[in-house]
Design a protein around this motif. Structure first.
Motif, PDB file in Angstrom:
ATOM      1  N   ASP A  82       0.778  -1.311   0.047  1.00  0.00           N
ATOM      2  CA  ASP A  82       0.169  -0.037   0.009  1.00  0.00           C
ATOM      3  C   ASP A  82       0.915   1.365  -0.063  1.00  0.00           C
ATOM      4  O   ASP A  82       0.382   2.318   0.188  1.00  0.00           O
ATOM      5  CB  ASP A  82      -1.043   0.011   1.007  1.00  0.00           C
ATOM      6  CG  ASP A  82      -0.139  -0.097   2.582  1.00  0.00           C
ATOM      7  OD1 ASP A  82       0.902  -0.155   2.414  1.00  0.00           O
ATOM      8  OD2 ASP A  82      -0.894   0.100   3.766  1.00  0.00           O
ATOM      9  N   ILE A 129       2.171   2.976  -2.274  1.00  0.00           N
ATOM     10  CA  ILE A 129       1.561   4.342  -3.187  1.00  0.00           C
ATOM     11  C   ILE A 129       0.422   4.983  -2.705  1.00  0.00           C
ATOM     12  O   ILE A 129       0.429   6.017  -2.710  1.00  0.00           O
ATOM     13  CB  ILE A 129       1.201   3.556  -4.821  1.00  0.00           C
ATOM     14  CG1 ILE A 129       2.536   2.903  -5.250  1.00  0.00           C
ATOM     15  CG2 ILE A 129       0.717   4.838  -5.684  1.00  0.00           C
ATOM     16  CD1 ILE A 129       3.585   4.002  -5.507  1.00  0.00           C
ATOM     17  N   ASP A 130      -0.475   4.142  -2.029  1.00  0.00           N
ATOM     18  CA  ASP A 130      -1.828   4.642  -1.224  1.00  0.00           C
ATOM     19  C   ASP A 130      -1.228   5.610  -0.180  1.00  0.00           C
ATOM     20  O   ASP A 130      -1.792   6.830  -0.002  1.00  0.00           O
ATOM     21  CB  ASP A 130      -2.374   3.720  -0.762  1.00  0.00           C
ATOM     22  CG  ASP A 130      -3.066   2.862  -2.211  1.00  0.00           C
ATOM     23  OD1 ASP A 130      -3.413   3.455  -3.126  1.00  0.00           O
ATOM     24  OD2 ASP A 130      -3.481   1.684  -1.647  1.00  0.00           O
ATOM     25  N   LYS A 156       0.215   8.998  -1.775  1.00  0.00           N
ATOM     26  CA  LYS A 156      -1.003   9.686  -2.385  1.00  0.00           C
ATOM     27  C   LYS A 156      -1.643  10.383  -1.149  1.00  0.00           C
ATOM     28  O   LYS A 156      -2.015  11.494  -1.199  1.00  0.00           O
ATOM     29  CB  LYS A 156      -1.931   8.819  -3.208  1.00  0.00           C
ATOM     30  CG  LYS A 156      -1.630   8.366  -4.363  1.00  0.00           C
ATOM     31  CD  LYS A 156      -2.652   7.605  -4.994  1.00  0.00           C
ATOM     32  CE  LYS A 156      -1.940   7.106  -6.537  1.00  0.00           C
ATOM     33  NZ  LYS A 156      -3.064   6.301  -7.333  1.00  0.00           N
ATOM     34  N   ALA A 177       7.555   0.639 -14.258  1.00  0.00           N
ATOM     35  CA  ALA A 177       5.943   0.757 -13.785  1.00  0.00           C
ATOM     36  C   ALA A 177       6.152   1.469 -12.418  1.00  0.00           C
ATOM     37  O   ALA A 177       5.171   2.347 -11.923  1.00  0.00           O
ATOM     38  CB  ALA A 177       5.522  -0.568 -13.671  1.00  0.00           C
ATOM     39  N   MET A 178       6.928   0.899 -11.513  1.00  0.00           N
ATOM     40  CA  MET A 178       6.942   1.355  -9.950  1.00  0.00           C
ATOM     41  C   MET A 178       7.353   2.832 -10.014  1.00  0.00           C
ATOM     42  O   MET A 178       6.885   3.750  -9.436  1.00  0.00           O
ATOM     43  CB  MET A 178       7.939   0.528  -9.274  1.00  0.00           C
ATOM     44  CG  MET A 178       8.167   1.260  -7.865  1.00  0.00           C
ATOM     45  SD  MET A 178       6.520   1.299  -6.957  1.00  0.00           S
ATOM     46  CE  MET A 178       6.448  -0.457  -6.395  1.00  0.00           C
ATOM     47  N   ASP A 200       6.884   5.089 -12.534  1.00  0.00           N
ATOM     48  CA  ASP A 200       5.831   5.886 -12.883  1.00  0.00           C
ATOM     49  C   ASP A 200       4.924   6.182 -11.808  1.00  0.00           C
ATOM     50  O   ASP A 200       4.139   7.138 -11.600  1.00  0.00           O
ATOM     51  CB  ASP A 200       5.136   5.199 -13.989  1.00  0.00           C
ATOM     52  CG  ASP A 200       5.715   5.341 -15.403  1.00  0.00           C
ATOM     53  OD1 ASP A 200       6.705   6.131 -15.522  1.00  0.00           O
ATOM     54  OD2 ASP A 200       5.643   4.321 -16.405  1.00  0.00           O
ATOM     55  N   ARG A 201       4.523   5.207 -11.044  1.00  0.00           N
ATOM     56  CA  ARG A 201       3.684   5.034  -9.865  1.00  0.00           C
ATOM     57  C   ARG A 201       4.093   6.181  -8.826  1.00  0.00           C
ATOM     58  O   ARG A 201       3.156   6.936  -8.434  1.00  0.00           O
ATOM     59  CB  ARG A 201       3.317   3.721  -9.480  1.00  0.00           C
ATOM     60  CG  ARG A 201       2.541   2.828 -10.263  1.00  0.00           C
ATOM     61  CD  ARG A 201       2.390   1.344  -9.671  1.00  0.00           C
ATOM     62  NE  ARG A 201       1.561   1.508  -8.778  1.00  0.00           N
ATOM     63  CZ  ARG A 201       1.470   0.498  -7.760  1.00  0.00           C
ATOM     64  NH1 ARG A 201       2.493  -0.779  -7.907  1.00  0.00           N
ATOM     65  NH2 ARG A 201       0.649   0.596  -6.758  1.00  0.00           N
ATOM     66  N   LEU A 202       5.500   6.048  -8.350  1.00  0.00           N
ATOM     67  CA  LEU A 202       5.850   6.978  -7.437  1.00  0.00           C
ATOM     68  C   LEU A 202       5.688   8.258  -7.938  1.00  0.00           C
ATOM     69  O   LEU A 202       5.522   9.213  -6.880  1.00  0.00           O
ATOM     70  CB  LEU A 202       7.156   6.360  -7.224  1.00  0.00           C
ATOM     71  CG  LEU A 202       7.490   5.221  -6.499  1.00  0.00           C
ATOM     72  CD1 LEU A 202       8.960   4.635  -6.434  1.00  0.00           C
ATOM     73  CD2 LEU A 202       7.071   5.092  -5.048  1.00  0.00           C
ATOM     74  N   GLU A 250       3.805   9.766 -10.134  1.00  0.00           N
ATOM     75  CA  GLU A 250       2.413   9.934 -10.127  1.00  0.00           C
ATOM     76  C   GLU A 250       1.726  10.222  -8.726  1.00  0.00           C
ATOM     77  O   GLU A 250       0.869  11.254  -8.519  1.00  0.00           O
ATOM     78  CB  GLU A 250       1.661   9.171 -10.955  1.00  0.00           C
ATOM     79  CG  GLU A 250       1.990   9.295 -12.657  1.00  0.00           C
ATOM     80  CD  GLU A 250       1.524   8.153 -13.309  1.00  0.00           C
ATOM     81  OE1 GLU A 250       0.801   7.198 -12.534  1.00  0.00           O
ATOM     82  OE2 GLU A 250       1.739   7.773 -14.377  1.00  0.00           O
ATOM     83  N   ALA A 251       2.378   9.434  -8.084  1.00  0.00           N
ATOM     84  CA  ALA A 251       1.620   9.640  -6.645  1.00  0.00           C
ATOM     85  C   ALA A 251       2.050  10.911  -5.739  1.00  0.00           C
ATOM     86  O   ALA A 251       1.427  11.389  -4.794  1.00  0.00           O
ATOM     87  CB  ALA A 251       2.177   8.292  -5.579  1.00  0.00           C
ATOM     88  N   ARG A 280      11.810  11.033 -14.123  1.00  0.00           N
ATOM     89  CA  ARG A 280      10.406  11.124 -14.194  1.00  0.00           C
ATOM     90  C   ARG A 280      10.074  12.578 -13.022  1.00  0.00           C
ATOM     91  O   ARG A 280       8.835  12.727 -12.774  1.00  0.00           O
ATOM     92  CB  ARG A 280       9.705  10.039 -13.601  1.00  0.00           C
ATOM     93  CG  ARG A 280       9.413   8.940 -14.524  1.00  0.00           C
ATOM     94  CD  ARG A 280       9.259   7.574 -14.210  1.00  0.00           C
ATOM     95  NE  ARG A 280       9.234   6.612 -15.042  1.00  0.00           N
ATOM     96  CZ  ARG A 280       9.817   6.033 -15.977  1.00  0.00           C
ATOM     97  NH1 ARG A 280      11.414   6.365 -15.646  1.00  0.00           N
ATOM     98  NH2 ARG A 280       9.740   5.006 -16.896  1.00  0.00           N
TER      99      ARG A 280
END
Length: 415
Positions: free
Chosen positions: A168, A170-171, A174, A195-196, A198-200, A202-203, A243
């Motif tokens: 969790d 990323i959650d 966020k 992918a990770m 990108d998620r980090l 974007e979070a 990123r």
């Protein structure tokens, strides 16, 4: 759109690129303009996610944000040097320690789980497999407490273990950014793929400090107990930097490593890979290094000679000049730690709990901890390296009423 660029522009805007200029300099007067940091961080996130923001930017608010940003850039260098001026620096640090307006950072170990088995692990004596880590809902509640705290808690250092092990994570990032909390992660990079990354980004992750123990691949992998860890650390730092996340290499410092030229070599590795900087850490007498001797004042002069303004810093971004001096933000009451089990500690390397958020309000624990006499010691020496700390820890018990005396966590170790 490339991360770190303004909508409608083909080249990156220096005022927003990579978050470098939005970084709140740790534990100094430079962090006082809290409103400016919140403003500029919010503006940056909107620009980095342009597909989710309105196409038109209000020219008045945009101009005001940039004016505040320029003012901060002018003030920071002067305030930064003043911290180390004889006669003036100690007064400023004392004012920060007492100020109700100071900004606070939280060193939050979200898990002790980790794919590495580092020879120098600083938290290996406080792991307790019989305890349950905070759930996602408990993490959310704690973040809400941080945001509502009467002091200005503005920054979260996600620590471990390896924080990215949590499913969790990323959650959690966020939720933190939605509460205007700046998020920094300390990571070995093992779990960071495209992918990770990108998620980090974007979070809303602002900064990543990627561990690199040696400029030699075989030494780093052996120290981490994980083959391929060196290559993955470099790759992770580059992915995050590309990123828009500030990406620094983080390494610890010994006399042998300095004499071998390891720190200088790691600086070159960071430059060759286009990274943002190098963080140098001292030896903390904790965990696997509890019996090690800390650096002497003469040894630290070697460290200072390796510092480079804006690029190489001694634990805190502000200590990046050969004429500067180590600052322990814990001793300034500008940093505290929370364990994966909810224990509130002076820092993650100090195995003493002043209370648990599952049992009493977070604010009560923090006020009780900051009233403890351990905070009367020198702020230019790490708490764990203070001469009085071993005796103080030996006086603590693993049982008893934590409201009267801190509880020693080291006794609950499960290796």
């Amino acid at each position: 759109m490339r991360y770190g660029t303004r909508p409608g522009r083909k080249t990156p805007d220096p005022a927003w690129k990579n978050g470098q200029n939005l970084m709140v300099l740790d534990d100094t007067l430079l962090r006082a303009p809290y409103i400016i940091d919140v403003w500029t961080a919010g503006r940056r996130k909107k620009r980095m996610a342009s597909e989710r923001c309105a196409p038109n930017v209000n020219p008045l608010t945009d101009s005001l944000g940039r004016s505040l940003f320029r003012l901060k850039r002018l003030v920071q260098p002067v305030a930064k040097r003043a911290l180390f001026w004889p006669g003036i620096g100690p007064v400023l640090l004392s004012m920060i320690k007492r100020s109700p307006m100071r900004n606070i950072s939280v060193m939050w170990s979200v898990t002790y789980k980790c794919p590495c088995r580092c020879a120098h692990c600083g938290v290996n004596d406080v792991k307790d497999r019989s305890k349950v880590e905070l759930s996602t809902d408990e993490c959310y509640a704690l973040l809400d407490d941080f945001a509502a705290h009467p002091f200005a808690i503005s920054e979260i250092f996600l620590f471990g273990g390896e924080p990215l092990v949590r499913r969790d994570i990323i959650d959690i990032i966020k939720r933190s950014t939605s509460l205007k909390l700046r998020v920094v992660v300390d990571t070995n990079g093992w779990l960071v793929d495209e992918a990770m990354a990108d998620r980090l980004a974007e979070a809303g992750l602002e900064e990543a400090r990627v561990s690199l123990d040696s400029p030699r691949k075989e030494d780093h992998d052996r120290n981490r107990g994980l083959a391929g860890c060196y290559d993955q650390a470099i790759r992770a730092a580059r992915l995050l930097h590309d990123r828009g996340v500030r990406a620094d290499l983080s390494t610890f410092c010994t006399v042998d490593r300095m004499e071998r030229g390891d720190i200088a070599a790691i600086k070159e590795i960071a430059r060759e890979n286009g990274l943002d900087g190098v963080r140098v850490l001292p030896i903390f007498k904790s965990g696997a290094l509890a019996d090690e001797d800390p650096l002497t004042p003469e040894d630290e002069q070697m460290v200072y000679s390796l510092l480079e303004p804006g690029f190489t810093y001694y634990e805190l971004h502000v200590v990046d000049n050969p004429k500067s001096k180590f600052i322990c933000s814990t001793m300034l009451k500008m940093l505290f730690a929370v364990s994966p089990y909810g224990d509130v500690q002076p820092c993650a390397f100090c195995p003493a709990s002043f209370g648990n958020i599952r049992e009493e309000p977070f604010n009560d624990i923090l006020e009780r901890m900051w009233a403890n006499p351990i905070y009367d010691h020198d702020c230019h020496t790490c708490l764990m390296n203070q001469p009085a700390t071993p005796e103080w820890l030996d006086s603590l018990s693993a049982d008893g009423d934590v409201r009267k005396n801190p509880v020693l966590l080291r006794h609950s170790c499960r290796r």
